[in-house]
Structures are given as structure tokens and as C-alpha cells.
Design an enzyme around this catalytic site. Structure first.
Site, short mmCIF file in Angstrom:
data_model
loop_
_atom_site.label_atom_id
_atom_site.label_comp_id
_atom_site.label_asym_id
_atom_site.label_seq_id
_atom_site.Cartn_x
_atom_site.Cartn_y
_atom_site.Cartn_z
CG ASN A 1 12.62 -24.34 9.11
OD1 ASN A 1 12.68 -23.27 8.49
ND2 ASN A 1 11.98 -25.40 8.66
CE1 TYR B 1 -21.41 -8.23 -0.61
CE2 TYR B 1 -19.15 -7.56 -0.22
CZ TYR B 1 -20.48 -7.23 -0.38
OH TYR B 1 -20.87 -5.92 -0.29
CB CYS C 1 -23.46 -0.35 5.54
SG CYS C 1 -21.72 -0.46 5.07
N GLY D 1 11.71 -8.51 16.05
CA GLY D 1 13.09 -8.75 15.64
C GLY D 1 13.49 -7.76 14.56
CG LEU D 2 14.67 -4.10 14.80
CD1 LEU D 2 15.33 -2.82 15.34
CD2 LEU D 2 13.63 -3.73 13.75
CB SER D 3 16.44 -9.21 10.05
OG SER D 3 15.81 -8.50 8.99
CE LYS E 1 -15.33 -0.26 0.76
NZ LYS E 1 -15.43 -1.21 1.89
CB THR F 1 8.60 -8.47 10.37
OG1 THR F 1 9.49 -9.58 10.24
CG2 THR F 1 8.78 -7.85 11.75
CD GLU G 1 8.79 -12.93 4.21
OE1 GLU G 1 9.84 -12.30 4.15
OE2 GLU G 1 8.18 -13.14 5.28
CE LYS H 1 -25.57 -3.76 6.18
NZ LYS H 1 -24.24 -4.02 6.78
CD GLU I 1 -23.17 -1.47 9.22
OE1 GLU I 1 -22.31 -0.99 8.44
OE2 GLU I 1 -23.74 -2.56 9.02
#
Lengths: 589, 589
Positions: free
Chosen positions: A414, A134, A164, A337-339, A197, A438, A443, A128, A44
Site C-alpha cells: 500500500n 428513489y 419530468c 497516473g499512467l501505469s 434509458k 482511475t 475494483e 411539479k 426543468e
């Protein structure tokens, strides 16, 4: 000798790239032709890309799409592939607007079409019928529904062609065209990946085949397009429910399969169904058709890909979504960033799998509150994955803000996250890297992040992955690496240590939030399943905790609206999948 | 003595605040009753707020909405207002999902309803027939359409009741119910303000009245809800097209008007139309009805508000949108950067008009590149408007980043804007102010802003105002102030000086962009009217300029997605009004 050799092209289109998308189809046609196929079908909107959203309201885009399909037909012929009927998906228009009323509102002028190309021209086109409106789909907004069904006769077989959503509705187009004695149903799709799915889609395809005792060929596009990842998984099923062919998930592929559909008869078609006879080169009228190159080609080999297990599917979706966002938007590298924590480690591993570790830039940005293990875990991630790695301490960057503005408490927490954002954006501006953010779904749900701080970035690889699943994926990826003798990318310590934002001394996530198992359970109810708070409590969660968490989810909507996109892998991702007001004063729910 | 005294309640609901919204209706009913009204109608979704978006998919929300309407009916009766029929708008459900097919997709379980309350109960309910699914509206996504039409007989008059979009479709519900001999059509609406909408809406109402030779009463909600500003402007028009009553734009209001509709007859209703007889206290059967308190009350005074001129309407929309975002989300104050430029000056003036200058905190954040006039113009704005004002130079905040990261060029420019963002967010975190971001529509279109820099904030008062219109509104607001002897809020110098981001020495906007008159003209074509580039060139613009601007618009989509919401005032605002992919590779359009 089989009656029909079918090829399905699982291509990876880019929205708007009409020339590039067409070139993919020409290449597939070349290989299908060489394999002696009688018919090729691509997905499609394989010419225009999907979803085109409101590009469907731009007359010039629709004209260009139509033109591109005509050019594609000519190109196929010019390449000596004109005999092969090729089914492609594309937008078409502009048509007379549907239902304007007196409202002057912009409304649909486009159709979502499948065209059959042969002999250098567009032989026929169908639109189609059922328009999904939705979840992430807004097709009723931008498309006019089709009003007739199409059967094409090719190599002595009546092939019904639908798009589809038409497959999904009971009593819909599929049943109608199959009752018209079609021997094969071809469904072209742009169906995005969602976890599990396959548990719905394959049974549906199978059910359609078995109920109608017919062959069903399902062809889907692959690749990432913004927040969607199309997973391919094209499949052909026969009337007994047997899978005859299946393309690999997420990869571009040409699937070729020999089929023995019922030959066409000349019964009259019911109203609303149109039959178009294609030139069937070499097809005898008795229905025992022979394809162009097939007389001299051996039977095609069985091509049935295995679907990987759940964790691997999810990981691949993240990788493909990230790779295609980078590639299709013209980036060559990413920075993050790697924390030392689990989220950034998983994102770095996903990015490295997507575009290669050499193109991934990791930055450790320790503050005065960063623990020793954060630094060493960040070093460890960088080394395990092999990313480009640097360290930029933020103490000297943060101090002037704290002093000048007398920042304390949350403001002081912050500003650290925001100083890191300035570092990443500065390096991005200098070197052209795409910034990855990341944050995970948990979160994001409760707003446990600093807006304009750790939320900064153009793409969010794990934004639809709950925290508990982040851990599971890390373990899966490590085990997978170890099983093939490679270094596990995620440090064990990043997986096992208690999560912390480290924005103040001895801070732990669980100081502010319930344990992640509880939190993710509540979010599953409130976000994914759209339950009210009372219904979530009824699942067995503490009422006060539920009240607090649902409150956090509601009041974080403004942050989510300003967040980066990332690959949808769940049935309810944040973004266009879940549209809720920012201004919302819940009283009783 | 008139046959029917009608009251229309132009209330300002908050999405989700079922109790608060109901209280507004009770108050309106109290006043309508005291005025001797026979019938009161409030706006579409006046109980639930509008738009509720995917809250319509949450069964518990729908149950709570239904319950709130029942409680409202009881409350009205308990307050001695039970005789007065009150029409309210609300969501209802959950109903059996519409068209699930086999797709497992979330789909509509709600209806957009109007209920008539009387005698302590919900007497009857009707559902919206036509569901708008274009522009900012997603109603086909979340609602099941109604399937029958409603006429209520009140005070001897047949009153047809439809909802918003039902009015707009030719050959739709309105014509059908009026052909059933209704004497009055009541349309309840949640119709957002769009510039010049009055030029479409009032003629439509008038046309419906004249074509059917009947009375039409149009009641709309008011107030800001996220990016939408509902403008009220409720109106009653008679069969000759005369405006009998009109409520003020943007303000809460109770409009009361005496009407002489045709009395009801007992003709059979066509199929699909339902008639419900209400208790008409004191209504004689000959149709010369008398309302509860009316026998002793004089004829109501003529109440026909004047619509302000175009500039004032736009200004008011910005003010109401800003005020309601602040108020409905629980903020008490706002903070914004004052650069001395026109955009921040206009935003400060809007904010002061919205919530009072005392609650507006302006911060001047000069850098080493800030001109002397920037500082003095910022001082001047602050003084003219009377905002809380402070200065935070950014030189010492920026220098550590420049030095540590060796920032140059664009990276060095952007870090200045981002340092300012950290200042505003830091002060916001300390004091609880809502941060306003001051970007205009033109900047947003071409991405002429620093993401995570000047784009930072929760609300963007002028995000739908093109730069050329920002100047016009500034001049209008100044002239308006002067005409009533007040200080003009915007310094003349902020209006007349050439715009500059001042992120490098001697920078001017026109170094990077075409003159704003040209730019806004191109954007009008490409963005507002969805023309292709070639069609914009055909309007008379330079082809290279158009190519460059359309490219900038396309590649800035990712920034816009992460931008704050702000009041929609145009027919095509950025945000949910214009949905385009980020990943987009245009070939030919």
C-alpha cells in the site's frame, strides 16, 4: 401553414449560477425568436441547475431563484423578445413548510416549478406534482408537491405543461391535463443519462402521445453536474408515434419544429386544472395562429438527430461528465497516473476527449516491481494521446517509509500506491491540476484498491464502468479512431495483457480475484440488481466465490464512502444511488 | 396491585445482525419475565438494526428479517417465555412495490414494522404510518407507509402501538388510536441523539400523555451505528405529565414499571384501527390483570435515571459512537496522531474512554516545524491518558518528496500532513488498528485540513464538534476527572495555546482564519441554520469575512465528501444530514 412553431432549448446549466443559466436561456430565446417560434421551452430547473439538493432548504437561495426568474423575464423583454412565451424551470420559495409536526425537523419549503415568461413578467407558474424520491433523487426531501395542473393557451392552442416525473406516472397529471383537451403536452425535464434509458424514455413519450392521440414535446437539460450527466435527447412525437424532431444527445441545442396541434376549444376544465391565456401576438381567434416572425420565414427544416450506438453513448457520457466537472469547478487541467494498464489509459483518453490532450498531464511512477511493459505501455499511451508526460520513479520515496516503519506485506504494497498519491497531489498543489483517479467499478465494488493511494483524486471518470466494459470501451474508442484515420489512443498491449496492480513481484489481479467475467457477473447480481447471495448463486455462480465477493463488497463500503465522485452511467452507481451502511453484520443474506 | 407491569428493553442492535439482535431481545425477555412483566417492548428495528438504508430494497434481506422474527417468537416460547407478549421492531417485505409508474425505478418494497410475539408465533404486525424523509432520514425512499393502526389488548388493557415518527405528527396516528380509548400508548423508536433533543422529545411525550390523559411509554434503542448515536432515554409518563420511569441515556437497560392504565372497554373502534386480543395469562375479565410471575413478586422499585448535563451528554455521545464503530466493525484498537494540540488530545481521551487506553495507539510525528511544546504536549497527553505511544519523526520521509518534486508553498505544507497519513496507514496495515482522524467541525466546514493528510482515517470522533466546543469539552472532561480524583486527560497547555497546524514556521490558525468564536458564529448561521450570506451578515458579522467563509465552505464540499464518518451530535452534521452539490457556482446568495 402550421398552427404552432415550437422551440426547445437544450441548455447546460450550472447549479447556483442563476445569471449564467439565465443568459443561456436569453440566447436560446434570441434564436427561437429569429426562427419565428410561437413558444420556447427550456428544461426543468434550467434557471437554477439540477439537482439543487439541500439548497432548496435555504430561504435566501429560493428568494434569489425567484428573483432571477423575474429578472430573466425583464431581460427577455428588454432584448425585444417579450412577445415570445418562454417556459423555464426553477426552484421557488420559501413557502410554508410542509408537515413539520412537532419535530422541529428541517423540511420542504421549496417547489420545483415551471414558469411562463412573457411581456417582461412571470405570467404563471406551476409546480411539479410527483416528486421522485428513489435512486439518486431526493425530491420528497426538499420539495413540496404541486397541487394543480396548468394549461396555457398560446397561438390558439392549449398547451399542457408538466415537469419530468409527472410524465412517468400512470393515471397521473399527464392523463388529467390531456383529457382536458390540450393540443400539445410540453414536459420539461432534468433527466440524467443511464445506459439504455432511451429504451424506456422514448417509448414512454411515444406511448403518452399515442394513447392520447396528441403531440408531446420533451425537453431535457444537458451536461455534467457532479455524478450526473444529463443527456438532452429532447424529442417531439406526434399522436401516431412519429418522431418529428430530436435534439442531439449530450450537446447544447435549439430544436425548432412546426406542429399542427388541435386548436383550443372552450370546454370547461375539470377541477384542479387551471388555464392561462397568453398574449398570442398575431394569433387569429380561429386558431390558425401565426407566430411573430413566422409569416416571413420558411418552414423549418427537419431536425432529427440520430442516437449513437451504445458504446458511443457511454463514452460520450464519461467525456461530458469529466469535461463539465473540470470546467464548472474552474479547473484548466487534469493530472493522472499512467501505469500502462487499461484503466489509466482509458481515463487519459476520456480526459483528452473532454478537455484536449494539452491539458492532460500523465505521470508514470514506476516502482521496483513495475514491469518493463508497464513503462513502455505508459510511454505509448502518452504518445498516442499526446498528453503532457513525465516520469517520477517512486523507489526513493518509498524506501524511507519501508525502513523507518519496517513495512512488510500489505503495508509495503500500500505504501507504494500512497507514495504515488503524494506525487500526484504534490504536483496538483504546485500546478492547480485536478487529480483524476482511475479506478473502475469492479475494483470499487470489491475494494481492490489502496485507499489514500490509487483512490486519490477529485473525479473518477470510470467509477461506474465495470472492468469488462472498460475493455469494451477501449476497443470501441480505438476502432472509432481508426475508422476516421486517427491514431488509436489505447495501446493494444494495455487491452490484452493480464491486469496487475504491480505492488509485488509477478502479482496478477486474478491471484486475488475471480476472472473479471465471473466477477462482473456476480456484481451485476449483488450490486446492480440487489440480489441476495443465494439468488446470485442461483444464477449459476460458485457459492464460495459468491460468499467471498459479497463479503468484500460489504466490507469495502467505508472505502467507497471516501471515494471521488464520477459519472453515473448505470442503473445502480455507487454513491447516492446505493445507500448502504458501513457498519453491517450480515447473518443470513 | 397495579393493572399492568410493563418492561421496556433498551437494546443495542447492529444493522444486519439478526441473530445477535434477537439474542439481546431474548435476554431482555428472560429478565422481564422473571420480573413478572405483562408486556415487553423493544425499540424500532430492534431485530434488524437501524437505519437499514437500501438493505430495505433487497428482497432477500427482507425475507431474512421476517424469518428472524418468526424464529425469535419460537425461541421465546422454547425458552419458556411464550406467555409474555413481546413487541419488537423489524423490516418486513418484500411487498408489491409502491408507485412504480413506468419508470422502472427501484422503489419501496419494505415496511418498517412492529410485531407482537406470543405463544411461539407472530400474533400481529403493524407498520409505521409516517415516514421521516428529512435530515438523516430517508424512509420515504425505502419504506411503504402503513395504512392501519393497531391496538392490542393485553392483561385487560388496550395498548396502542405506534412507531417513532407517528408520535411526532399532530393530528396523526397517536391521536387517532388514543381517541379509541387505549389505556396505554407504546411508541417504539430508533431516535438518534442530537444535542438538546431531550428538550423536544420529553416535552412531546409529556404533551401526548397530558393532552390525552393517558400513559405513554417511549422505548428507544441505544448505541452507535455509523454516524448516528442512539441515546435510549426510554421513558414512561402518565396523564398528569409525571415521569414514572426513565432509562439511563446511552446504556443498554431493562426498564420495568408498574402502571394503572384504564381498563379496556368494548367500544367499537373507528375505521382503520384494528384491535387484537392477546392471551393474557391469569388476567381476570374484570380488568384487574395479574402477570405471570407477579402474584408472588413485590412492586417494582422506582427506576428513574437522571439525565446528565449537556457537556456530559455530548462527551458520552462521542464515546459511544466511537466505541460502537470500533466494536461493531471488528476492530480491537485504534491509532491516531498526537500533535500536542487540542483536537488530537480530545480524540485520544474519547478513544480511551471508549475502548480503554491500552487499545489506543498514539503516534507523535514531529516535523522540522514542530515546536518544542508540541512534542512535550503530545508526550504529556500520552502519559496522562496512558495510551500506547511512539514517535515517528517525518523529516526523513518528507525530504525525498520535496527534493524530487521541488515542492514549495502549499504543496510543501501538505506533503508533511500526507507523510503523517502514510505513517498512520502503514502502522494500521501492519497491526490492524482503526485510524482515527482528529479534525473538528470548524476545520471541516472551511476545508482547513489536508485531504489525504490529517483527514485520513475510518472514523472521526469530533467531526461534528465545532472548535469552540472542543475546548469546552476538554475543560469539562478535565474537571470531571479532577472531581473524582483522577488525572485530567488533556494538558492545560493544549487547551490554552493558540491553535496551529505547524506546517510552516510560526504558523497560527488565526493567520488564515478569523478567531474561532467569530468563525463558529458564522458557521452556526451558514451551515447549521442554512442562512444565506446576507442573513449571516445581518447577525452582526463583517461582510467580507462572511463572504470569505461562505466561499470556503462551498468550495470544501469535495473534501467533506471524501471524509470519514463520525458521530452526529448537532441538528446539522456534515454528511447525509446536509446534502449539497460539489459543483456549485453561487451568484447572489
Amino acid at each position: 401553414m402550421p398552427r404552432l412553431r415550437l422551440a426547445l432549448a437544450q441548455t447546460n446549466p450550472v447549479v447556483g449560477d442563476l445569471a449564467g443559466n439565465s443568459a443561456q436561456i436569453v440566447e436560446a430565446a434570441r434564436r427561437a425568436h429569429a426562427a419565428g417560434a410561437d413558444l420556447l421551452a427550456a428544461g426543468e430547473m434550467s434557471v437554477t441547475g439540477y439537482p439543487i439538493e439541500d439548497l432548496a432548504s435555504r430561504p435566501s437561495f429560493l428568494q434569489a431563484s425567484r428573483h432571477a426568474v423575474e429578472v430573466l423575464a425583464e431581460t427577455l423583454a428588454a432584448e425585444g423578445l417579450g412577445d415570445l412565451p418562454v417556459v423555464v424551470g426553477h426552484a421557488d420559495g420559501p413557502f410554508e413548510p410542509r408537515l413539520l409536526g412537532t419535530s422541529n425537523a428541517p423540511t420542504a419549503i421549496a417547489k420545483n416549478c415551471a414558469s411562463v415568461l412573457q411581456g417582461g413578467r412571470v405570467v404563471t407558474t406551476t409546480a411539479k406534482y410527483h416528486l421522485p424520491n428513489y435512486s439518486v433523487f431526493d425530491e420528497y426531501r426538499v420539495f413540496i408537491p404541486g397541487d394543480e395542473l396548468l394549461v396555457v393557451r398560446v397561438a390558439g392552442v392549449d398547451v399542457a405543461l408538466v415537469i419530468c416525473e409527472d410524465l412517468w406516472r400512470d393515471g397521473g397529471p399527464v392523463e388529467r391535463v390531456l383529457h382536458a383537451d390540450a393540443g400539445l403536452l410540453v414536459v420539461i425535464n432534468a433527466s440524467p443519462f443511464v445506459r439504455d434509458k432511451d429504451e424506456v424514455r422514448l417509448p414512454l413519450v411515444t406511448r403518452r402521445a399515442v394513447e392520447n392521440d396528441t403531440l408531446v414535446a420533451y425537453v431535457n437539460i444537458v451536461g455534467g453536474q457532479d455524478d450526473l450527466v444529463f443527456d438532452g435527447d429532447s424529442v417531439v412525437v406526434d399522436g401516431s408515434g412519429t418522431i418529428l424532431a430530436r435534439a442531439p444527445q449530450f450537446d447544447e441545442h435549439l430544436l425548432v419544429v412546426d406542429l399542427d396541434p388541435e386548436p383550443a376549444t372552450d370546454t370547461e376544465l375539470p377541477e384542479g386544472i387551471r388555464r392561462v391565456e397568453l398574449d398570442a401576438t398575431g394569433a387569429p381567434s380561429d386558431g390558425s395562429a401565426v407566430g411573430q416572425a413566422r409569416a416571413s420565414s420558411p418552414a423549418v427544416a427537419r431536425d432529427v438527430a440520430e442516437l449513437p450506438d451504445d458504446r458511443e453513448q457511454l463514452w460520450n457520457a464519461l467525456v461530458v461528465g469529466t469535461r463539465d466537472y473540470v470546467r464548472k469547478n474552474g479547473f484548466r487541467s487534469v493530472i493522472l497516473g499512467l501505469s500502462g494498464g487499461i484503466d489509466s489509459a482509458v481515463c487519459a483518453a476520456v480526459a483528452a476527449d473532454a478537455i484536449g490532450a494539452d491539458a492532460v498531464y500523465g505521470v508514470s511512477m514506476p516502482s521496483r516491481w513495475s514491469s518493463e511493459h508497464s513503462r513502455s505501455d505508459a510511454d505509448d499511451v502518452a504518445e498516442r494521446i499526446g498528453v503532457q508526460y513525465s516520469t517520477e520513479p517512486i523507489a526513493d520515496l518509498v524506501a524511507p517509509f519501508e525502513e523507518q516503519l519496517h513495512l512488510t506485506g500489505l503495508a509495503a504494497e500500500n505504501v507504494q500506491a500512497r507514495a504515488r498519491a503524494l506525487v500526484l497531489m504534490g504536483l496538483s498543489n504546485l500546478h492547480g491540476h485536478l487529480v483524476l483517479t482511475t479506478g473502475n467499478k469492479t475494483e470499487l465494488a470489491v475494494g481492490y484498491s489502496t485507499i489514500y493511494g490509487d483512490s486519490v483524486g477529485g473525479f473518477a471518470p470510470i467509477k461506474d464502468v465495470p472492468k469488462t466494459m472498460v475493455w469494451e470501451l477501449a476497443r470501441w474508442r480505438n476502432a472509432n479512431a481508426e475508422s476516421i484515420g486517427e491514431t488509436a489512443p489505447i495501446p493494444e498491449n494495455s487491452i490484452t495483457k493480464p491486469p496487475s496492480a504491480e505492488l509485488r513481484p509477478d502479482q496478477k489481479d486474478e491471484d486475488s480475484l475471480p476472472p473479471y467475467e465471473v466477477l462482473d457477473g456476480i456484481l451485476e447480481g449483488y450490486v446492480t440488481n440487489a440480489l441476495g447471495a443465494a439468488d446470485v448463486v442461483a444464477l449459476g455462480y460458485d457459492a464460495d466465490t459468491v460468499a467471498e465477493i459479497t463479503r468484500l463488497v460489504d466490507r469495502s463500503e467505508w472505502k467507497r464512502r471516501q471515494g471521488a465522485i464520477g459519472p453515473k452511467i448505470s442503473g445502480m452507481a455507487f454513491g447516492r444511488d446505493r445507500r448502504l451502511p458501513i457498519t453491517y453484520r450480515p447473518t443470513t443474506v
